[in-house]
Scaffold this motif. Structure first.
Motif, PDB file in Angstrom:
ATOM      1  N   GLN A   1      -1.852  14.226  -5.826  1.00 26.75           N
ATOM      2  CA  GLN A   1      -3.265  14.303  -6.248  1.00 26.75           C
ATOM      3  C   GLN A   1      -3.941  12.936  -6.173  1.00 26.75           C
ATOM      4  OE1 GLN A   1      -2.909  15.917 -10.166  1.00 26.75           O
ATOM      5  NE2 GLN A   1      -2.494  17.972  -9.363  1.00 26.75           N
ATOM      6  N   VAL A   2      -3.232  11.908  -6.676  1.00 33.11           N
ATOM      7  CA  VAL A   2      -3.850  10.579  -6.760  1.00 33.11           C
ATOM      8  C   VAL A   2      -3.857   9.870  -5.406  1.00 33.11           C
ATOM      9  CG1 VAL A   2      -3.683   8.287  -7.863  1.00 33.11           C
ATOM     10  CG2 VAL A   2      -3.264  10.355  -9.207  1.00 33.11           C
ATOM     11  N   HIS A   3      -2.750   9.984  -4.664  1.00 36.25           N
ATOM     12  CA  HIS A   3      -2.600   9.161  -3.450  1.00 36.25           C
ATOM     13  C   HIS A   3      -2.521   9.972  -2.147  1.00 36.25           C
ATOM     14  CE1 HIS A   3      -1.976   5.641  -5.973  1.00 36.25           C
ATOM     15  NE2 HIS A   3      -1.006   6.263  -6.626  1.00 36.25           N
ATOM     16  N   GLN A   4      -2.413  11.294  -2.263  1.00 40.62           N
ATOM     17  CA  GLN A   4      -2.327  12.194  -1.079  1.00 40.62           C
ATOM     18  C   GLN A   4      -1.102  11.945  -0.208  1.00 40.62           C
ATOM     19  OE1 GLN A   4      -5.650  10.501  -1.468  1.00 40.62           O
ATOM     20  NE2 GLN A   4      -5.778  12.163  -2.993  1.00 40.62           N
ATOM     21  N   ARG A   5      -0.123  11.182  -0.703  1.00 44.86           N
ATOM     22  CA  ARG A   5       1.104  11.007   0.078  1.00 44.86           C
ATOM     23  C   ARG A   5       2.239  10.485  -0.798  1.00 44.86           C
ATOM     24  NH1 ARG A   5       0.644   8.804   4.897  1.00 44.86           N
ATOM     25  NH2 ARG A   5       2.609   7.721   4.891  1.00 44.86           N
ATOM     26  N   VAL A   6       3.449  10.536  -0.265  1.00 41.79           N
ATOM     27  CA  VAL A   6       4.636   9.969  -0.932  1.00 41.79           C
ATOM     28  C   VAL A   6       5.410   9.208   0.142  1.00 41.79           C
ATOM     29  CG1 VAL A   6       6.824  10.471  -2.075  1.00 41.79           C
ATOM     30  CG2 VAL A   6       4.818  11.866  -2.608  1.00 41.79           C
ATOM     31  N   ASP A   7       5.498   7.895  -0.007  1.00 40.77           N
ATOM     32  CA  ASP A   7       6.204   7.114   1.016  1.00 40.77           C
ATOM     33  C   ASP A   7       7.661   6.869   0.660  1.00 40.77           C
ATOM     34  OD1 ASP A   7       4.059   6.525   2.943  1.00 40.77           O
ATOM     35  OD2 ASP A   7       3.123   5.572   1.213  1.00 40.77           O
TER      36      ASP A   7
ATOM     37  N   GLY B   1       0.790  -1.237   0.000  1.00 43.06           N
ATOM     38  CA  GLY B   1       0.000   0.000   0.000  1.00 43.06           C
ATOM     39  C   GLY B   1       0.814   1.275   0.000  1.00 43.06           C
ATOM     40  N   ARG B   2       2.139   1.173  -0.014  1.00 40.53           N
ATOM     41  CA  ARG B   2       3.005   2.375   0.026  1.00 40.53           C
ATOM     42  C   ARG B   2       3.050   3.049  -1.336  1.00 40.53           C
ATOM     43  NH1 ARG B   2       4.783   4.278   4.998  1.00 40.53           N
ATOM     44  NH2 ARG B   2       5.277   2.520   6.350  1.00 40.53           N
TER      45      ARG B   2
END
Ligand SMILES: NC(=O)c1ccc[n+]([C@@H]2O[C@H](COP(=O)([O-])OP(=O)(O)OC[C@H]3O[C@@H](n4cnc5c(N)ncnc54)[C@H](OP(=O)(O)O)[C@@H]3O)[C@@H](O)[C@H]2O)c1
Length: 260
Positions: free
Chosen positions: A72-78, A5-6
């Protein structure tokens, strides 16, 4: 870090190690956003269920579009994998400075500028990992591409320094140092060709998939530095213990370069 899910951003993901990392990390449950110039990046994205952005990592607009798409797509950057890179073979003391600067732009400055874009997101999340695809040439200076080595040494210093800068925000950094990997890297260089002896020993190279597996394991273990194949550590240790002996050995390979 468990990759399930990251959200993972990979630069230079249209072929070679970057594309192999995309497949490997998708297989471990990561959601991908991929960047490269050629349209092949869209195929890799389709195959791995990710997003593709076509663009040149040395251009500010492309980098911004890439990170904006992820947010925009995932609301985060892991995880950011700074993989895009290019080589130059030949003697540095009479190299084209335009080519040298272009090589540093891709291998070092674009990687730094990517970190500058994702670091605020990761700091706010209080979680993240920056992975820089360096090289064994970032641990041992290889004379057939001295300035490529210099760029990768800089990548190593950046990785180690940023680990300390960002530790307070729970942002980790890792460098991956592959030896010879069977990709089209040698065909894609800005100029020159590797020494004949290295070219002949191409059969000893690891595959991009093996490199990607080592990278994925490193992310999961949150390693500081991954050397792949592991035997590369012997060369690093030998140079630390007996630099003159190793330099002599490397000079003999350099002598095979087909240069006037
Ligand atoms: N192969 C090896 O033996 C080896 C060993 C040690 C380290 N490395 C490092 O591993 C990384 C990947 O190398 P590789 O062997 O996979 O090379 P490769 O097969 O030539 O692939 C390079 C990738 O980077 C992308 N790229 C290059 N310049 C770019 C730019 N300006 N903007 C966006 N993308 C760019 C290319 O895509 P587009 O052309 O579509 O833009 C391609 O997807 C590099 O950092 C390299 O220094 C390779």
């Amino acid at each position: 870090m468990n990759l399930q899910g990251r959200v993972v951003l990979i630069t230079g993901a249209s072929e070679g190690i970057g594309a192999a990392c995309a497949r490997e990390l998708a297989g471990r449950g990561a959601k991908l956003v991929l960047l490269a110039r050629s349209e092949k990046v869209a195929e890799v994205a389709r195959e791995t269920g990710g997003e593709a952005v076509r663009g040149d990592v040395t251009l500010a607009e492309a980098r911004q579009e890439f990170v904006d798409r992820a947010v925009q797509v995932h609301q985060r950057v892991d995880v950011l994998v700074n993989n895009a890179g290019v080589g130059i073979y030949g003697p540095s003391h009479r190299a084209s400075m335009a080519e040298m600067r272009a090589m540093f732009e891709v291998n070092l400055f674009a990687a730094l500028e990517m970190v500058q874009l994702v670091a605020p997101v990761m700091k706010q999340q209080r979680d993240g990992m920056i992975v820089n695809i360096s090289s064994i040439a970032g641990l041992v200076p290889l004379p057939w591409f001295t300035m490529y080595s210099a760029a990768k040494y800089a990548v190593m210093a950046m990785t180690d320094g940023q680990r300390m800068e960002l530790a307070g925000y729970n942002v980790r950094t890792m460098a991956v140092c592959p030896g010879y990997v069977r990709t089209r890297f040698q065909d894609n260089v800005l100029s020159g060709r590797p020494p004949e002896r290295l070219w002949r020993n191409r059969r000893f190279a690891i595959t991009a998939e093996e490199c990607a597996q080592a990278t994925a394991r490193g992310i999961e273990k949150e390693s500081r530095t991954v050397v792949t194949p592991g035997v590369g550590r012997v060369l690093v240790a030998a140079r630390a213990l007996a630099p003159r002996v190793v330099d002599h050995f490397l000079r003999k390979i350099y002598a095979d370069l087909d240069i006037a």
